[in-house]
Scaffold this motif. Structure first.
Motif, short mmCIF file in Angstrom:
data_model
loop_
_atom_site.label_atom_id
_atom_site.label_comp_id
_atom_site.label_asym_id
_atom_site.label_seq_id
_atom_site.Cartn_x
_atom_site.Cartn_y
_atom_site.Cartn_z
N VAL A 261 5.43 6.17 -2.24
CA VAL A 261 4.34 6.03 -1.28
C VAL A 261 2.99 6.15 -1.99
CG1 VAL A 261 3.33 6.91 0.86
CG2 VAL A 261 5.80 6.97 0.55
N ALA A 262 2.88 7.19 -2.85
CA ALA A 262 1.58 7.49 -3.46
C ALA A 262 1.17 6.44 -4.49
CB ALA A 262 1.63 8.87 -4.11
N SER A 263 2.15 5.78 -5.14
CA SER A 263 1.78 4.81 -6.17
C SER A 263 1.00 3.65 -5.55
CB SER A 263 3.01 4.31 -6.92
OG SER A 263 3.96 3.82 -6.01
N GLY A 264 1.43 3.18 -4.38
CA GLY A 264 0.69 2.11 -3.70
C GLY A 264 -0.67 2.59 -3.26
N LEU A 265 -0.70 3.82 -2.74
CA LEU A 265 -1.97 4.38 -2.25
C LEU A 265 -2.98 4.52 -3.39
CD1 LEU A 265 -3.16 5.57 0.38
CD2 LEU A 265 -2.35 7.80 -0.37
N THR A 266 -2.51 4.99 -4.53
CA THR A 266 -3.43 5.22 -5.66
C THR A 266 -3.91 3.89 -6.25
OG1 THR A 266 -3.82 6.73 -7.49
CG2 THR A 266 -1.84 5.40 -7.66
N LEU A 267 -3.05 2.87 -6.26
CA LEU A 267 -3.49 1.58 -6.79
C LEU A 267 -4.52 0.94 -5.86
CD1 LEU A 267 -0.29 -0.15 -8.23
CD2 LEU A 267 -2.22 0.79 -9.47
N VAL A 268 -4.26 1.02 -4.56
CA VAL A 268 -5.19 0.43 -3.60
C VAL A 268 -6.54 1.14 -3.68
CG1 VAL A 268 -5.66 0.19 -1.13
CG2 VAL A 268 -3.43 -0.44 -2.03
N PHE A 269 -6.50 2.45 -3.84
CA PHE A 269 -7.73 3.22 -3.95
C PHE A 269 -8.41 2.95 -5.30
CE2 PHE A 269 -9.44 7.72 -2.75
CZ PHE A 269 -10.71 7.19 -2.67
N GLY A 270 -7.63 3.01 -6.36
CA GLY A 270 -8.19 2.89 -7.70
C GLY A 270 -8.68 1.50 -8.03
N ILE A 271 -7.96 0.49 -7.62
CA ILE A 271 -8.33 -0.88 -7.99
C ILE A 271 -9.25 -1.50 -6.95
CG2 ILE A 271 -7.42 -3.21 -8.37
CD1 ILE A 271 -4.93 -1.93 -9.44
N MET A 272 -8.89 -1.33 -5.68
CA MET A 272 -9.64 -2.03 -4.64
C MET A 272 -10.74 -1.16 -4.05
SD MET A 272 -6.09 -3.44 -3.06
CE MET A 272 -6.67 -4.02 -1.50
N ASP A 273 -10.76 0.13 -4.43
CA ASP A 273 -11.73 1.07 -3.90
C ASP A 273 -11.65 1.13 -2.38
OD1 ASP A 273 -13.67 3.00 -4.21
OD2 ASP A 273 -15.33 1.60 -4.00
N VAL A 274 -10.43 1.03 -1.87
CA VAL A 274 -10.22 1.09 -0.43
C VAL A 274 -9.40 2.34 -0.10
CG1 VAL A 274 -9.00 0.02 1.52
CG2 VAL A 274 -10.37 -1.39 -0.03
N ILE A 275 -9.95 3.17 0.80
CA ILE A 275 -9.18 4.31 1.29
C ILE A 275 -8.34 3.81 2.45
CG2 ILE A 275 -9.30 6.60 2.33
CD1 ILE A 275 -12.06 6.90 1.07
N ASN A 276 -7.04 3.74 2.25
CA ASN A 276 -6.17 3.19 3.29
C ASN A 276 -5.43 4.31 4.01
OD1 ASN A 276 -4.54 1.65 4.89
ND2 ASN A 276 -3.09 1.17 3.24
N LEU A 277 -6.03 4.77 5.10
CA LEU A 277 -5.39 5.85 5.86
C LEU A 277 -4.11 5.36 6.55
CD1 LEU A 277 -8.36 7.74 7.56
CD2 LEU A 277 -7.21 8.22 5.41
N ALA A 278 -3.96 4.06 6.68
CA ALA A 278 -2.77 3.52 7.36
C ALA A 278 -1.57 3.44 6.43
CB ALA A 278 -3.09 2.14 7.93
N HIS A 279 -1.73 3.90 5.18
CA HIS A 279 -0.63 3.74 4.23
C HIS A 279 0.64 4.47 4.71
CE1 HIS A 279 0.62 2.25 0.35
NE2 HIS A 279 1.20 3.39 0.09
N GLY A 280 0.47 5.64 5.32
CA GLY A 280 1.63 6.38 5.84
C GLY A 280 2.34 5.61 6.94
N SER A 281 1.57 4.81 7.67
CA SER A 281 2.18 4.03 8.76
C SER A 281 3.21 3.05 8.22
CB SER A 281 1.11 3.25 9.52
OG SER A 281 0.19 4.14 10.11
N PHE A 282 2.96 2.56 7.00
CA PHE A 282 3.91 1.59 6.43
C PHE A 282 5.23 2.28 6.07
CE2 PHE A 282 -0.29 -0.36 5.47
CZ PHE A 282 -0.16 -1.42 6.35
N TYR A 283 5.13 3.56 5.70
CA TYR A 283 6.35 4.36 5.48
C TYR A 283 7.15 4.42 6.79
CZ TYR A 283 9.10 8.62 4.55
OH TYR A 283 10.11 9.54 4.41
N MET A 284 6.41 4.70 7.88
CA MET A 284 7.06 4.78 9.20
C MET A 284 7.66 3.42 9.59
SD MET A 284 5.25 5.45 12.89
CE MET A 284 4.44 3.86 12.89
N ILE A 285 6.87 2.36 9.37
CA ILE A 285 7.35 1.02 9.74
C ILE A 285 8.61 0.67 8.96
CG2 ILE A 285 6.78 -1.45 9.55
CD1 ILE A 285 3.85 -0.55 10.26
N GLY A 286 8.62 1.04 7.66
CA GLY A 286 9.80 0.80 6.84
C GLY A 286 11.03 1.50 7.42
#
Lengths: 244, 288
Positions: free
Chosen positions: B23-48
């Protein structure tokens, strides 16, 4: 060897009436600039006059609010940066833009691409032949390189994109005299290879020696555009606008 | 307490750490590369997790359910990036927080609409339902070992892609200097779409393989989001290596905290984060 300019007399870059802003600051005030195939052009002016902004505008990193830019006759004003690069324009920024978290080898390889018309004149081996010193440092990370090595790498990386034109900002800034000599020698080789360059540097003497044409920028406007011979005969212009 | 007890807690901690890493690897890449704080990232865990539950119910096989759910999750990531996240690249973090928080609410409502408010579970596949005997009285479920094994395979694959391929070099370059990456001819928007979609895929996959060992309930993505943010901050924003080390630290300390200090379990993770940030305010590793 060929460069990828399709039109015989079509300029590589033809920009008209460029007005570029950083926020509310009006930096370029209606710049017209034309670069022809295989031409070496120096961009001269005091600090803060708009040299870097001109280069950043041409590569698309600082899009102009007004004006037109054509590359190989095609309007690229609204093009994204990578599309402009694909047209054969490479950029060597004044801060060198080395990726510190990539090795020297990776910095070169990630930039590798065929030039316009599928040209592949600059494979890794040719770039390394141009900068033998880089060969010894292939595994070193970008942040472990000296200033001179970084400058070699940033020029080498630009060549890996097989460009028709390299925009070279502060080509030898902050380098020891011996390294400057190496960089100027490389720029001469790039010129010999038929690649056009727009060079910004403080070494006016060498710039006049190497350039086909010189453009002087003052407060975001071009106030002189002519060949070196002509400029050397008008030392008062250099004294007035560049202070040398 | 016996050695085997600690061994089981350690294995549980590592397995939880692996899931956190996905979960965190996607979150850190999106934050680090795209400079986007994606609070919905946990929702994708739930959707999965819910996709696995739904498709397993239809096809009667968790493996088939996961195989079908992965492309659906990546496609969802693609659509969300194109329709929502892409508008945030030139906006500040406040816009990002607002929009991605809205996405949490939308996904939570969608989950309730589709699957209701009840908790659900997914059966462990018969082939992996056994246990390994550690001592006379201690056993360890094979499925949990399988989860760790799959995560190791994915982690090695991700390491290979990031470290050895041109795409990985480009991702690392993008994390370090976005403008220069573009100035070398890289289509940064396409790179963002790829990174975001893959990040969504990883988070959703974590939810899918966790479904048989975790119950499915509304808002289950919120907890993993908070813990994953802790992992990202500890590891260093944008660092995959950091996400791995951070996930292991948090995974193991969280499980041992719950077992050894149950009354203080909820603060163990945050105390760990505070301690690490006092030592290394920028996190343990630099980007990518």
């Amino acid at each position: 060897m060929t460069t990828g300019s399709p039109g015989n007399n079509t300029p590589l870059i033809e920009a008209r009436g460029l007005h570029t802003f950083y926020g509310d600051s009006h930096i370029l005030h209606g710049i017209d600039i034309t670069i022809h195939k295989s031409e070496t052009v120096s961009l001269i002016g005091r600090n803060g006059m708009g040299k870097t902004t001109t280069l950043r505008t041409l590569i698309g990193l600082a899009p102009p609010r007004q004006g037109t830019i054509k590359v190989h006759g095609r309007d690229i004003k609204k093009s994204k940066v990578h599309k402009i690069v694909h047209q054969g324009i490479a950029y060597v920024p004044d801060d060198r833009g080395i990726f510190p978290n990539l090795s020297l080898y990776e910095n070169l390889i990630m930039a590798a691409r065929s030039g316009p018309n599928g040209r592949d004149d600059w494979p890794l081996s040719r770039v390394l032949d141009l900068f033998p010193r880089l060969k010894e440092r292939m595994g070193h990370m970008g942040n472990q390189l000296s200033g001179g090595e970084q400058q070699m790498l940033t020029i080498g990386r630009a060549l890996m994109t097989n460009p028709d034109l390299i925009l070279l900002d502060e080509a030898t800034e902050g380098l020891a005299p011996k390294l400057r000599k190496i960089i100027w020698a490389v720029i001469k080789q790039i010129k010999k290879a038929g690649i056009a360059t727009v060079i910004v540097d403080k070494d006016i003497k060498t710039l006049l020696e190497i350039s086909d044409r010189n453009i002087i920028i003052e407060k975001g406007k071009i106030i002189y555009d002519g060949d070196s011979e002509k400029l050397i005969k008008e030392p008062e212009i250099l004294k007035k606008y560049v202070g040398v | 307490m016996e050695f085997s007890f600690y061994l089981i807690q350690l294995l549980n901690g590592i397995q939880y750490g692996f899931l956190l890493f996905l979960v965190a690897s996607g979150l850190t890449l999106v934050f680090g590369i795209m400079d986007v704080i994606n609070l919905a990232h946990g929702s994708f865990y739930m959707i999965g997790a819910y996709l696995a539950f739904w498709l397993t119910g239809i096809f009667g096989s968790l493996f088939l359910g996961i195989v079908l759910a992965i492309p659906l999750a990546v496609a969802l990531g693609f659509v969300v990036e194109r329709l929502a996240i892409a508008y945030l690249y030139k906006k500040g973090h406040l816009h990002q927080v607002l929009l991605t928080y809205a996405l949490i609410l939308i996904f939570d409502e969608a989950q309730r609409f589709l699957w209701g408010n009840d908790s659900h579970g997914v059966d462990i596949p018969a082939a992996l339902s056994g246990s390994i005997t550690l001592t006379d009285i201690q056993v360890y479920p094979v499925y949990r070992l399988f989860v760790s094994f799959v995560c190791i395979v994915i982690g090695v694959g991700m390491f290979y892609v990031i470290q050895k391929t041109k795409l990985g070099m480009t991702i690392r370059a993008g994390a370090s200097n976005r403008q220069m990456t573009q100035a070398l001819g890289i289509n940064i928007e396409r790179l963002f779409t790829i990174v975001f979609s893959l990040g969504v895929g990883l988070a959703a996959f974590a939810g899918m393989i966790a479904a048989p060992i975790d119950s499915l309930y509304p808002g289950m993505g919120d907890n993993i989001l908070i813990i994953s943010l802790v992992v990202v901050v500890i590891g260093g924003i944008g660092s995959i290596k950091g996400a791995f080390v951070g996930a292991m630290i948090i995974g193991v300390s969280s499980i041992f905290g719950k077992t050894l200090f149950p009354s203080m379990a909820s603060i163990v993770v945050y105390a760990m984060m505070a301690g690490i940030l006092i030592w290394k305010p920028q996190g343990l590793f630099k980007s990518a």
